[in-house]
Design a protein around this motif. Structure first.
Motif, mmCIF file in Angstrom:
data_model
loop_
_atom_site.group_PDB
_atom_site.id
_atom_site.type_symbol
_atom_site.label_atom_id
_atom_site.label_comp_id
_atom_site.label_asym_id
_atom_site.label_seq_id
_atom_site.Cartn_x
_atom_site.Cartn_y
_atom_site.Cartn_z
ATOM 1 N N ALA A 113 0.827 -1.209 0.000
ATOM 2 C CA ALA A 113 0.000 0.000 0.000
ATOM 3 C C ALA A 113 0.866 1.266 0.000
ATOM 4 C CB ALA A 113 -0.936 -0.003 1.208
ATOM 5 N N SER A 114 1.963 1.230 0.743
ATOM 6 C CA SER A 114 2.842 2.398 0.826
ATOM 7 C C SER A 114 3.538 2.669 -0.499
ATOM 8 C CB SER A 114 3.882 2.191 1.933
ATOM 9 O OG SER A 114 3.248 2.067 3.183
ATOM 10 N N PHE A 115 4.072 1.622 -1.127
ATOM 11 C CA PHE A 115 4.740 1.811 -2.419
ATOM 12 C C PHE A 115 3.746 2.275 -3.483
ATOM 13 C CE2 PHE A 115 7.935 -1.066 -0.504
ATOM 14 C CZ PHE A 115 9.069 -0.301 -0.727
ATOM 15 N N GLU A 116 2.557 1.703 -3.469
ATOM 16 C CA GLU A 116 1.539 2.106 -4.444
ATOM 17 C C GLU A 116 1.108 3.552 -4.227
ATOM 18 O OE1 GLU A 116 -1.503 -0.882 -4.086
ATOM 19 O OE2 GLU A 116 -0.539 -2.169 -5.560
ATOM 20 N N ARG A 117 0.998 3.962 -2.976
ATOM 21 C CA ARG A 117 0.619 5.346 -2.663
ATOM 22 C C ARG A 117 1.634 6.328 -3.257
ATOM 23 N NH1 ARG A 117 -3.305 8.878 -0.709
ATOM 24 N NH2 ARG A 117 -2.297 10.486 0.498
ATOM 25 N N LEU A 118 2.898 5.916 -3.258
ATOM 26 C CA LEU A 118 3.963 6.737 -3.835
ATOM 27 C C LEU A 118 3.912 6.708 -5.356
ATOM 28 C CD1 LEU A 118 6.521 8.418 -3.051
ATOM 29 C CD2 LEU A 118 7.794 6.309 -3.372
ATOM 30 N N GLY A 119 3.238 5.730 -5.926
ATOM 31 C CA GLY A 119 3.122 5.619 -7.376
ATOM 32 C C GLY A 119 3.984 4.539 -7.993
ATOM 33 N N ALA A 120 4.744 3.799 -7.166
ATOM 34 C CA ALA A 120 5.603 2.731 -7.683
ATOM 35 C C ALA A 120 4.750 1.521 -8.071
ATOM 36 C CB ALA A 120 6.634 2.323 -6.629
#
Length: 166
Positions: free
Chosen positions: A29-36
């Motif tokens: 969820a954290s990486f996706e929130r950053l856009g990765a």
């Protein structure tokens, strides 16, 4: 994650467990929130992971524990695989204090050909401290998430924090 060098263009292989340990889901969820982009791999089947990395072959990032990265170094050596050829250039390592052990970071970085950065947190509050590109210690990013309190272990009294930036 941004301070650690993660960018929206990164492709991150998430090698944390997605069931019992909350790190897999929270990390994704954290990486996706950053856009990765996240490849949800989880743990185990190391040879299969190497095969996927070799086939996929973009510039990759690894989200794993330091001991997992070291385990993969051993497995690669057993199978005569050059980890440096797999394209993993960034390591976002968490879940234990391995990178603070002398020689551990160097072994990971040398064998993988990556920059390894330390991410610290707890399942209850998520990641709240991380290393930046300067490698001058962990930076506290938990303001507004966690209230820091110093307590004298002998008396139980609260010790005033004088640096308001904490």
């Amino acid at each position: 994650l941004w301070a650690m060098g993660c960018r929206p263009s990164d492709v991150v292989i998430n090698c944390f467990n997605y069931s019992i340990y909350a790190g897999g889901v929270l990390g994704q969820a954290s990486f996706e929130r950053l856009g990765a982009t996240v490849i949800p791999y989880s743990v185990g089947q190391t040879q299969r992971l190497f095969d996927m990395m070799a086939h996929f072959k973009p510039e990759l990032s690894l989200y794993a524990s330091p001991s997992s990265a070291i385990h993969m170094v051993s497995r690669a050596a057993e199978n005569k695989i050059d980890l440096r050829s797999l394209g993993v250039r960034k390591g976002f390592l968490s879940g234990e204090a391995g990178l603070q052990t002398p020689g551990y970071r160097e072994r990971i970085e040398t064998n993988w050909g990556m920059r390894a950065r330390d991410l610290y947190g707890a399942a209850e509050v998520g990641a709240h401290s991380a290393e930046c590109e300067q490698l001058n210690g962990l930076h506290w990013f938990g303001s507004g998430l966690v209230i820091a309190e110093l307590i004298n272990p002998e008396s139980g009294e609260v010790i005033a924090i004088e640096d308001e930036s904490i």
